[in-house]
Design a protein around this motif. Structure first.
Motif, mmCIF file in Angstrom:
data_model
loop_
_atom_site.group_PDB
_atom_site.id
_atom_site.type_symbol
_atom_site.label_atom_id
_atom_site.label_comp_id
_atom_site.label_asym_id
_atom_site.label_seq_id
_atom_site.Cartn_x
_atom_site.Cartn_y
_atom_site.Cartn_z
ATOM 1 N N GLY A 110 -20.094 49.555 -2.667
ATOM 2 C CA GLY A 110 -20.144 50.591 -1.636
ATOM 3 C C GLY A 110 -18.783 51.227 -1.369
ATOM 4 O O GLY A 110 -17.749 50.731 -1.817
ATOM 5 N N LEU A 111 -18.811 52.330 -0.608
ATOM 6 C CA LEU A 111 -17.591 53.088 -0.332
ATOM 7 C C LEU A 111 -16.550 52.245 0.421
ATOM 8 O O LEU A 111 -15.349 52.311 0.130
ATOM 9 C CB LEU A 111 -17.948 54.352 0.477
ATOM 10 C CG LEU A 111 -16.795 55.245 0.912
ATOM 11 C CD1 LEU A 111 -16.000 55.754 -0.282
ATOM 12 C CD2 LEU A 111 -17.317 56.424 1.736
ATOM 13 N N GLY A 112 -17.028 51.443 1.373
ATOM 14 C CA GLY A 112 -16.105 50.590 2.128
ATOM 15 C C GLY A 112 -15.393 49.627 1.196
ATOM 16 O O GLY A 112 -14.177 49.405 1.296
ATOM 17 N N TYR A 171 -25.655 62.097 5.987
ATOM 18 C CA TYR A 171 -24.235 61.890 6.313
ATOM 19 C C TYR A 171 -24.033 60.736 7.284
ATOM 20 O O TYR A 171 -24.966 60.301 7.954
ATOM 21 C CB TYR A 171 -23.685 63.139 7.019
ATOM 22 C CG TYR A 171 -23.761 64.405 6.235
ATOM 23 C CD1 TYR A 171 -22.761 64.750 5.327
ATOM 24 C CD2 TYR A 171 -24.838 65.288 6.403
ATOM 25 C CE1 TYR A 171 -22.816 65.942 4.619
ATOM 26 C CE2 TYR A 171 -24.909 66.469 5.690
ATOM 27 C CZ TYR A 171 -23.899 66.798 4.807
ATOM 28 O OH TYR A 171 -23.962 67.971 4.096
ATOM 29 N N GLY A 172 -22.759 60.335 7.412
ATOM 30 C CA GLY A 172 -22.361 59.557 8.572
ATOM 31 C C GLY A 172 -22.391 60.499 9.761
ATOM 32 O O GLY A 172 -22.141 61.695 9.617
ATOM 33 N N CYS A 173 -22.728 59.975 10.941
ATOM 34 C CA CYS A 173 -22.877 60.840 12.117
ATOM 35 C C CYS A 173 -22.074 60.227 13.272
ATOM 36 O O CYS A 173 -22.071 59.012 13.456
ATOM 37 C CB CYS A 173 -24.359 60.922 12.464
ATOM 38 S SG CYS A 173 -24.696 61.825 13.974
ATOM 39 N N VAL A 205 -19.982 63.415 9.175
ATOM 40 C CA VAL A 205 -18.698 63.002 8.618
ATOM 41 C C VAL A 205 -18.557 63.635 7.234
ATOM 42 O O VAL A 205 -19.417 63.468 6.368
ATOM 43 C CB VAL A 205 -18.636 61.459 8.479
ATOM 44 C CG1 VAL A 205 -17.315 61.029 7.854
ATOM 45 C CG2 VAL A 205 -18.842 60.780 9.829
ATOM 46 N N ILE A 206 -17.482 64.379 7.052
ATOM 47 C CA ILE A 206 -17.178 64.995 5.767
ATOM 48 C C ILE A 206 -16.149 64.111 5.057
ATOM 49 O O ILE A 206 -15.372 63.423 5.725
ATOM 50 C CB ILE A 206 -16.631 66.432 6.011
ATOM 51 C CG1 ILE A 206 -17.666 67.266 6.751
ATOM 52 C CG2 ILE A 206 -16.203 67.105 4.727
ATOM 53 C CD1 ILE A 206 -19.014 67.305 6.085
ATOM 54 N N GLY A 207 -16.141 64.137 3.742
ATOM 55 C CA GLY A 207 -15.355 63.158 2.984
ATOM 56 C C GLY A 207 -13.852 63.307 2.986
ATOM 57 O O GLY A 207 -13.200 63.308 1.937
HETATM 58 C C1 G1P Z 1 -20.429 59.252 2.087
HETATM 59 C C2 G1P Z 1 -20.279 58.546 3.432
HETATM 60 C C3 G1P Z 1 -20.924 59.380 4.534
HETATM 61 C C4 G1P Z 1 -20.320 60.769 4.536
HETATM 62 C C5 G1P Z 1 -20.455 61.417 3.142
HETATM 63 C C6 G1P Z 1 -19.687 62.738 3.108
HETATM 64 O O1 G1P Z 1 -21.797 59.257 1.746
HETATM 65 O O2 G1P Z 1 -20.873 57.265 3.349
HETATM 66 O O3 G1P Z 1 -20.695 58.776 5.778
HETATM 67 O O4 G1P Z 1 -20.958 61.582 5.506
HETATM 68 O O5 G1P Z 1 -19.916 60.572 2.129
HETATM 69 O O6 G1P Z 1 -19.874 63.403 1.905
HETATM 70 P P1 G1P Z 1 -22.349 59.622 0.266
HETATM 71 O O7 G1P Z 1 -22.564 61.097 0.271
HETATM 72 O O8 G1P Z 1 -21.302 59.190 -0.707
HETATM 73 O O9 G1P Z 1 -23.623 58.864 0.133
#
Ligand code: G1P
Length: 298
Positions: A110-112, A171-173, A205-207
């Motif tokens: 995962g990203l974390g 997205y993350g919110c 949440v934007i990356g």
């Molecule tokens: C990731 C993050 C998410 C964020 C998003 C932005 O998700 O986990 O919180 O909003 O990037 O692009 P992913 O799109 O990689 O699943």
């Protein structure tokens, strides 16, 4: 501890399954947006913000990405022999952009987890994380504003954007409270990809993240969340509730500029068309053709 952000971390270990079969043997980060790999825009954005130390978190089959930012003597010599200095410049440019480092993620947890893998390189200083699927238009840079907020307050800073509520589950919110600055908010809570009915806001949440190194300890203790993955959003949620004296506190900068999503096929096509139609070399002809083409659609 230095408050200045100097290093950028770019997670690039994903499998890119949404773009199969194109991504069977080519990393998704290398797919061109107009005529440049998507990942080069991201590195250029980091460098433009003064982040010249870039760490890629990669995985198996990401060799082409490493090759792109390395010299290609055969190609360079061929272009030199032809006297094609313009194309030679395009070939050498990515190699001269930044000091680029690589570390492999190993298990794709995962990203974390990808961010945690950066700990050794980053050390005890704040750092930026840039996700390759989000392409921020170079005319609307957001990192400088985020850095300003970090320098002023410490803690971590995330990038938020208003999205239609029905797409918030991509997205993350963030749940937020206003601050004295219009485009800066205090983040009080976060949830990764909520159902529309559970979303605390329509702020996605934007990356782009500026993270306090306290995130590493939090990530080490973050259990798998949404999708069974260790989520950066979950670690940020913990940081948001921690005292500032311990590296906690999360602020959000609300972005209202141009952003392109290259992470899914439809948005990727739109990004290509929008960016190409604004280019000096391709734009005029493309726009004329587009208008004619659109007229044929019913
Ligand atoms: C990731 C993050 C998410 C964020 C998003 C932005 O998700 O986990 O919180 O909003 O990037 O692009 P992913 O799109 O990689 O699943």
């Amino acid at each position: 501890m230095s408050k200045v952000v100097r290093k950028a971390v770019v997670p690039a270990a994903g499998l890119g399954t949404r773009f199969l079969p194109a991504t069977k043997a080519t990393p998704k980060e290398m797919l061109p947006v107009v005529d440049k790999p998507a990942i080069q825009y991201v590195v250029e954005e980091a460098v433009a913000a003064g982040l010249e130390d870039v760490l890629f978190i990669t995985g198996r089959s990401k060799r082409p990405l490493e090759d792109h930012f390395d010299r290609n003597f055969e190609l360079e010599e061929a272009l030199e022999r032809k006297g094609d200095s313009e194309r030679l410049g395009l070939v050498t440019e990515p190699t001269e952009l930044a000091r680029i480092h690589y570390v492999r993620q190993g298990d794709p947890l995962g990203l974390g987890h990808a961010v945690l893998v950066a700990e050794n390189h980053v050390g005890n200083e704040p750092f930026a994380v840039l996700l390759g699927d989000d392409l921020i238009d170079p005319r609307d840079p957001i990192l400088p504003k985020m850095m300003q907020v970090r320098e002023q307050h410490g803690g971590s800073v995330i990038c938020l954007m208003e999205v239609p509520l029905e797409s918030i589950s991509l997205y993350g919110c963030a749940a937020v409270e206003p601050t004295s600055e219009n485009d800066v908010v205090q983040v009080t809570d976060l949830v990764e990809k909520p159902e529309v009915s559970q979303a605390p806001s329509s702020l996605a949440v934007i990356g782009r993240y500026l993270l306090d190194p306290a995130v590493f300890e939090v990530l080490r203790n973050t259990a798998p969340g949404r999708g069974g993955e260790i989520q950066l959003t979950d670690a940020l949620r913990v940081l948001a509730s921690m005292p500032e004296s311990e590296g906690g506190g999360v602020r959000g900068v609300v972005f209202s500029g141009r952003r392109y999503d290259t992470g899914d096929r439809l948005s990727y096509l739109q990004a290509n068309i929008m960016l190409a139609s604004e280019r000096e070399d391709l734009g005029p002809d493309l726009r004329v053709w587009l208008q004619k083409f659109v007229a044929t659609l019913t």
